[in-house]
Write a protein that holds these residues in place. Sequence first.
Motif, PDB file in Angstrom:
ATOM      1  N   ALA A   1       4.781  -1.391 -18.384  1.00 43.62           N
ATOM      2  CA  ALA A   1       4.525  -2.807 -18.659  1.00 43.62           C
ATOM      3  C   ALA A   1       3.113  -2.977 -19.218  1.00 43.62           C
ATOM      4  CB  ALA A   1       4.686  -3.620 -17.380  1.00 43.62           C
ATOM      5  N   TRP A   2       3.006  -3.689 -20.328  1.00 37.21           N
ATOM      6  CA  TRP A   2       1.751  -4.114 -20.951  1.00 37.21           C
ATOM      7  C   TRP A   2       0.926  -3.007 -21.599  1.00 37.21           C
ATOM      8  CZ3 TRP A   2       2.088  -9.038 -21.607  1.00 37.21           C
ATOM      9  CH2 TRP A   2       2.619  -9.855 -20.624  1.00 37.21           C
ATOM     10  N   LYS A   3       0.722  -1.881 -20.912  1.00 36.94           N
ATOM     11  CA  LYS A   3      -0.173  -0.826 -21.408  1.00 36.94           C
ATOM     12  C   LYS A   3       0.241   0.515 -20.819  1.00 36.94           C
ATOM     13  CE  LYS A   3      -3.384  -1.580 -17.675  1.00 36.94           C
ATOM     14  NZ  LYS A   3      -4.654  -1.979 -17.200  1.00 36.94           N
ATOM     15  N   PRO A   4      -0.320   1.603 -21.331  1.00 40.12           N
ATOM     16  CA  PRO A   4      -0.025   2.926 -20.752  1.00 40.12           C
ATOM     17  C   PRO A   4      -0.562   3.035 -19.325  1.00 40.12           C
ATOM     18  CG  PRO A   4      -1.100   3.141 -22.880  1.00 40.12           C
ATOM     19  CD  PRO A   4      -1.199   1.700 -22.489  1.00 40.12           C
ATOM     20  N   HIS A   5      -0.076   4.002 -18.618  1.00 45.27           N
ATOM     21  CA  HIS A   5      -0.499   4.265 -17.237  1.00 45.27           C
ATOM     22  C   HIS A   5      -1.696   5.223 -17.284  1.00 45.27           C
ATOM     23  CE1 HIS A   5      -0.372   4.738 -13.014  1.00 45.27           C
ATOM     24  NE2 HIS A   5       0.929   4.651 -12.848  1.00 45.27           N
ATOM     25  N   PHE A   6      -2.851   4.708 -17.743  1.00 45.32           N
ATOM     26  CA  PHE A   6      -4.044   5.534 -17.950  1.00 45.32           C
ATOM     27  C   PHE A   6      -4.459   6.297 -16.692  1.00 45.32           C
ATOM     28  CE2 PHE A   6      -4.879   2.164 -21.167  1.00 45.32           C
ATOM     29  CZ  PHE A   6      -4.848   2.976 -22.280  1.00 45.32           C
ATOM     30  N   GLN A   7      -4.478   5.624 -15.565  1.00 46.90           N
ATOM     31  CA  GLN A   7      -4.947   6.251 -14.327  1.00 46.90           C
ATOM     32  C   GLN A   7      -4.083   7.457 -13.960  1.00 46.90           C
ATOM     33  OE1 GLN A   7      -5.172   3.637 -10.962  1.00 46.90           O
ATOM     34  NE2 GLN A   7      -6.122   5.174  -9.667  1.00 46.90           N
ATOM     35  N   PHE A   8      -2.767   7.321 -14.105  1.00 50.33           N
ATOM     36  CA  PHE A   8      -1.868   8.427 -13.765  1.00 50.33           C
ATOM     37  C   PHE A   8      -2.088   9.628 -14.681  1.00 50.33           C
ATOM     38  CE2 PHE A   8       2.311  10.539 -14.224  1.00 50.33           C
ATOM     39  CZ  PHE A   8       2.401  11.057 -12.943  1.00 50.33           C
ATOM     40  N   THR A   9      -2.170   9.392 -16.000  1.00 48.90           N
ATOM     41  CA  THR A   9      -2.345  10.521 -16.921  1.00 48.90           C
ATOM     42  C   THR A   9      -3.715  11.175 -16.741  1.00 48.90           C
ATOM     43  OG1 THR A   9      -2.873   8.912 -18.656  1.00 48.90           O
ATOM     44  CG2 THR A   9      -0.672   9.838 -18.682  1.00 48.90           C
ATOM     45  N   GLU A  10      -4.740  10.387 -16.475  1.00 53.43           N
ATOM     46  CA  GLU A  10      -6.061  10.964 -16.232  1.00 53.43           C
ATOM     47  C   GLU A  10      -6.072  11.773 -14.928  1.00 53.43           C
ATOM     48  OE1 GLU A  10     -10.767   9.777 -16.277  1.00 53.43           O
ATOM     49  OE2 GLU A  10      -9.270   8.251 -16.747  1.00 53.43           O
ATOM     50  N   THR A  11      -5.378  11.272 -13.916  1.00 55.24           N
ATOM     51  CA  THR A  11      -5.274  12.008 -12.656  1.00 55.24           C
ATOM     52  C   THR A  11      -4.583  13.352 -12.875  1.00 55.24           C
ATOM     53  OG1 THR A  11      -5.254   9.977 -11.347  1.00 55.24           O
ATOM     54  CG2 THR A  11      -4.339  11.946 -10.309  1.00 55.24           C
ATOM     55  N   LEU A  12      -3.504  13.357 -13.655  1.00 61.23           N
ATOM     56  CA  LEU A  12      -2.822  14.630 -13.959  1.00 61.23           C
ATOM     57  C   LEU A  12      -3.783  15.610 -14.622  1.00 61.23           C
ATOM     58  CD1 LEU A  12       0.689  13.608 -15.356  1.00 61.23           C
ATOM     59  CD2 LEU A  12       0.177  14.664 -13.150  1.00 61.23           C
ATOM     60  N   ALA A  13      -4.525  15.127 -15.613  1.00 56.51           N
ATOM     61  CA  ALA A  13      -5.463  16.002 -16.333  1.00 56.51           C
ATOM     62  C   ALA A  13      -6.508  16.586 -15.394  1.00 56.51           C
ATOM     63  CB  ALA A  13      -6.132  15.237 -17.466  1.00 56.51           C
ATOM     64  N   ASN A  14      -6.948  15.818 -14.421  1.00 52.18           N
ATOM     65  CA  ASN A  14      -7.961  16.302 -13.490  1.00 52.18           C
ATOM     66  C   ASN A  14      -7.398  17.184 -12.381  1.00 52.18           C
ATOM     67  OD1 ASN A  14     -10.259  15.169 -14.739  1.00 52.18           O
ATOM     68  ND2 ASN A  14      -9.732  13.176 -13.919  1.00 52.18           N
ATOM     69  N   LEU A  15      -6.146  16.956 -11.983  1.00 51.22           N
ATOM     70  CA  LEU A  15      -5.532  17.773 -10.936  1.00 51.22           C
ATOM     71  C   LEU A  15      -5.097  19.152 -11.430  1.00 51.22           C
ATOM     72  CD1 LEU A  15      -3.259  15.233  -9.014  1.00 51.22           C
ATOM     73  CD2 LEU A  15      -5.316  16.388  -8.164  1.00 51.22           C
ATOM     74  N   TYR A  16      -4.757  19.229 -12.713  1.00 52.72           N
ATOM     75  CA  TYR A  16      -4.240  20.473 -13.279  1.00 52.72           C
ATOM     76  C   TYR A  16      -5.144  20.914 -14.437  1.00 52.72           C
ATOM     77  CZ  TYR A  16      -0.090  19.185 -10.640  1.00 52.72           C
ATOM     78  OH  TYR A  16       0.779  18.838  -9.626  1.00 52.72           O
TER      79      TYR A  16
ATOM     80  N   VAL B   1      -3.696   6.501 -28.620  1.00 51.06           N
ATOM     81  CA  VAL B   1      -3.498   7.871 -28.160  1.00 51.06           C
ATOM     82  C   VAL B   1      -4.547   8.172 -27.095  1.00 51.06           C
ATOM     83  CG1 VAL B   1      -4.925   8.927 -29.963  1.00 51.06           C
ATOM     84  CG2 VAL B   1      -3.100  10.252 -28.910  1.00 51.06           C
ATOM     85  N   PHE B   2      -4.109   8.905 -26.082  1.00 55.85           N
ATOM     86  CA  PHE B   2      -4.949   9.378 -24.986  1.00 55.85           C
ATOM     87  C   PHE B   2      -4.698  10.872 -24.952  1.00 55.85           C
ATOM     88  CE2 PHE B   2      -5.021  10.944 -20.678  1.00 55.85           C
ATOM     89  CZ  PHE B   2      -6.008  10.249 -20.002  1.00 55.85           C
ATOM     90  N   MET B   3      -5.733  11.689 -25.117  1.00 61.58           N
ATOM     91  CA  MET B   3      -5.479  13.129 -25.122  1.00 61.58           C
ATOM     92  C   MET B   3      -6.689  13.913 -24.662  1.00 61.58           C
ATOM     93  SD  MET B   3      -5.267  14.119 -29.082  1.00 61.58           S
ATOM     94  CE  MET B   3      -6.651  14.175 -30.128  1.00 61.58           C
ATOM     95  N   GLY B   4      -6.405  15.126 -24.228  1.00 61.88           N
ATOM     96  CA  GLY B   4      -7.472  16.020 -23.818  1.00 61.88           C
ATOM     97  C   GLY B   4      -7.106  16.807 -22.588  1.00 61.88           C
ATOM     98  N   LYS B   5      -8.136  17.297 -21.934  1.00 58.37           N
ATOM     99  CA  LYS B   5      -7.976  18.073 -20.715  1.00 58.37           C
ATOM    100  C   LYS B   5      -9.084  17.684 -19.757  1.00 58.37           C
ATOM    101  CE  LYS B   5      -8.612  22.449 -21.388  1.00 58.37           C
ATOM    102  NZ  LYS B   5      -8.483  23.786 -21.897  1.00 58.37           N
ATOM    103  N   LYS B   6      -9.077  18.249 -18.580  1.00 55.17           N
ATOM    104  CA  LYS B   6     -10.023  17.877 -17.533  1.00 55.17           C
ATOM    105  C   LYS B   6     -11.445  17.759 -18.091  1.00 55.17           C
ATOM    106  CE  LYS B   6     -11.595  19.078 -12.963  1.00 55.17           C
ATOM    107  NZ  LYS B   6     -11.372  19.853 -11.769  1.00 55.17           N
ATOM    108  N   ASN B   7     -12.082  16.645 -17.777  1.00 51.47           N
ATOM    109  CA  ASN B   7     -13.463  16.347 -18.161  1.00 51.47           C
ATOM    110  C   ASN B   7     -13.694  16.268 -19.672  1.00 51.47           C
ATOM    111  OD1 ASN B   7     -14.236  16.270 -15.425  1.00 51.47           O
ATOM    112  ND2 ASN B   7     -14.475  18.494 -15.429  1.00 51.47           N
ATOM    113  N   ASN B   8     -12.641  16.207 -20.466  1.00 48.52           N
ATOM    114  CA  ASN B   8     -12.787  16.073 -21.922  1.00 48.52           C
ATOM    115  C   ASN B   8     -11.606  15.283 -22.476  1.00 48.52           C
ATOM    116  OD1 ASN B   8     -13.722  16.299 -24.514  1.00 48.52           O
ATOM    117  ND2 ASN B   8     -12.986  18.381 -24.808  1.00 48.52           N
ATOM    118  N   ILE B   9     -11.537  14.027 -22.080  1.00 54.53           N
ATOM    119  CA  ILE B   9     -10.433  13.162 -22.481  1.00 54.53           C
ATOM    120  C   ILE B   9     -10.940  12.157 -23.506  1.00 54.53           C
ATOM    121  CG2 ILE B   9      -8.810  11.414 -21.679  1.00 54.53           C
ATOM    122  CD1 ILE B   9      -8.808  12.943 -18.980  1.00 54.53           C
TER     123      ILE B   9
END
Length: 109
Positions: free
Chosen positions: A50-65, A83-91
């Motif tokens: 709804a309304w926008k991407p789930h930024f917090q969830f995707t950022e959490t995934l990048a930081n957990l893995y 677009v939201f892209m990258g890996k841990k600490n470089n998003i």
Amino acid sequence: MPNDCKNDLTIISTCEKDIIEILKELRNEIPNIEIKQNRKLGIRVSFITAWKPHFQFTETLANLYPSIWIKNEWIVENGVSGVFMGKKNNIKYMDWQDLSIEDESFFFA
């Protein structure tokens, strides 16, 4: 009623176990997820938020893995895309005005 936001999420990893765990998390976190591709070292899924991407969830995934690289491309009904892209600490994140979902249907259906 909220505007739909269509998300196309790609996740790759050097660790097969991470992909398996992430797929379980995606299924638990996001209702009505459509799995486009599921391979040992990568997954591609589509889903609506709804309304926008789930930024917090995707950022959490990048930081957990730390082994993953993640990209989420989205478009909202009103044409806001990004677009939201990258890996841990470089998003990286970028958005722009694009064709709306209705315009896409009108011009390309």
